[in-house]
Motif scaffolding. Structure first.
Motif: not given
Length: 430
Positions: A311-340
């Motif tokens: 949601f933050e990525i979508a709010a920060a970039d009004a031109t981002a597509t769902r695909r780009s939002i998913f890809t960007s958030a997954m980069r955060v998610g991979r780091d979170h998986i590793a640490s958790t």
């Protein structure tokens, strides 16, 4: 006048969503909520009359009653005083004969029918015995022997005040840092504890199947905790739907893993006590329920982070597509998986340290240690939690990306051109 004001205020609110996606998610959550309520009604425990297990009975077969006490003096001397465990007001009776030495503690009784009197505790020093010091607060077991004489014995140290201080500091720090959201999270914790005590434990004691009971209890906890702490909005709803789905997956994985590895849980003393004294409760069911409930905290942590990122990525970039939002958030998610995953495994390993220490001095091979029931339970618990955690990240991210991006954004990344207004016949006032 013909005005086309298109100002949209987004103060602290997520980007608008497509109505179809929102309706699907909300509809699913409503349907799951109805199913959870129906499951709670069906599994609600009835009136129970369970005999008190032998280790928790008094000598007369009743409930153990405890009273408060304070140690006022202590010494090492001969055991065998007639005042041991009895009520007196002055000094204890000297021991008769020259027996073995023990730690003798005079305790003032501060609650119950004998408040204001004293008793004597005689404890033989040795491994596992309490080390009582003068001035310490203790809890005493009060019971009546067959002759009607009241007897007192040591039960445990009194931890009410220090525990209250620690919990109070925790609550204050959470509320100061997280403010009202932290306060609502604490309310959610109280509700979660209430669900476990009022519903899940009595349901298991009543013989309810473990997986449905744990799923119903976990779902109630998630609805309450997530919406209380993070508000009723689509951001929270996307995290909730992802967590509920991941919890169901964890339940299936737990069942399959326990069946494949033939885990019994009987390596843990408390499980053995349950099997010996509460025969209608399944130990395997307890393991399953523990796996499911234990996965909630880490799943909730990951899913709410992924939903917020999308949601933050979508709010920060009004031109981002769902695909780009998913890809960007997954980069955060991979780091979170590793640490958790590290957090998950190390938390279970930390809890099993005493057991691992015993195995390390037993001379057993590492294979025997790892495949033994006690350690295998923690390995399976970590693996099941890690699988559910890893799969919850793309699932929740996809749901959040679907809800966070307006339906009118083209896949090229630019807003779709608005349709021209319908031409009206007649004159237009400007």
């Amino acid at each position: 006048m013909e005005s086309h004001g298109h100002g949209h205020g987004h103060s602290n609110s997520p980007a608008p969503v497509g109505p179809v996606a929102a309706r699907i998610v909300v509809g699913l959550l409503v349907a799951i909520g109805i199913a959870v309520i129906a499951g709670a009604v069906a599994l609600w425990p009835g009136e129970q009359s369970v005999e008190i297990p032998l280790p928790f009975q008094t000598s007369g077969g009743g409930t153990v009653n405890t009273e408060a006490g304070t140690v006022i003096s202590q010494d090492i001397g001969a055991c065998g005083s007639a005042s041991a465990g009895r009520v007196f007001t002055g000094n204890p009776t000297p021991p008769v004969g020259a027996g073995y030495d023990c730690q003798r503690s005079i305790v003032t009784i501060e609650s119950g029918p004998n408040a204001g009197t004293r008793t004597l505790l005689e404890i033989v020093p040795g491994p596992g015995q309490p080390d009582i010091r003068t001035g310490e607060s203790v809890r005493l077991v009060r019971q009546t022997d067959p002759s009607g004489t009241t007897q007192y014995s040591f039960n445990d140290f009194s931890r009410g005040l220090p525990l209250s201080i620690i919990v109070g500091v925790f609550a204050v720090v959470v509320c100061i840092v997280a403010r009202w959201r932290g306060f609502r999270a604490l309310i959610g914790l109280i509700i979660a504890f209430g669900v476990l005590v009022i519903f899940l434990l009595p349901a298991l004691l009543d013989g309810a199947p473990a997986i449905p009971a744990a799923l119903v209890a976990g779902s109630i906890i998630l609805y309450a905790v997530l919406y209380l702490a993070h508000g009723v909005n689509l951001r929270t709803s996307s995290a909730l739907l992802g967590t509920l789905t991941s919890m169901a997956l964890a339940a299936v994985l737990s069942y399959v893993a326990i069946r494949m590895t033939h885990l019994t849980g009987l390596s843990e003393e408390q499980n053995t006590d349950v099997q010996a004294y509460i025969q209608n409760v399944s130990i395997t069911g307890l393991l399953l329920a523990g796996f499911i409930i234990g996965s909630l905290g880490v799943l909730n942590d990951v899913t709410i982070t992924q939903a917020s990122s999308a949601f933050e990525i979508a709010a920060a970039d009004a031109t981002a597509t769902r695909r780009s939002i998913f890809t960007s958030a997954m980069r955060v998610g991979r780091d979170h998986i590793a640490s958790t995953v590290y957090t998950l495994v190390l938390a279970y390993a930390g809890g099993a340290l005493p057991l691992l220490l015993l195995f390390s001095v037993a001379g057993r091979s590492i294979q025997d240690v790892l495949t033994g029931d006690a350690v295998a339970i923690e390995i399976v618990r970590s693996a099941v939690g890690g699988i559910a955690l890893s799969l919850s990240v793309p699932l929740t991210t996809a749901i959040a990306a679907l809800l966070a991006r307006p339906g009118g954004v083209a896949e090229s990344g630019t807003p779709a051109a608005p349709k021209p207004p319908a031409r009206k016949s007649g004159r237009h006032s400007r």
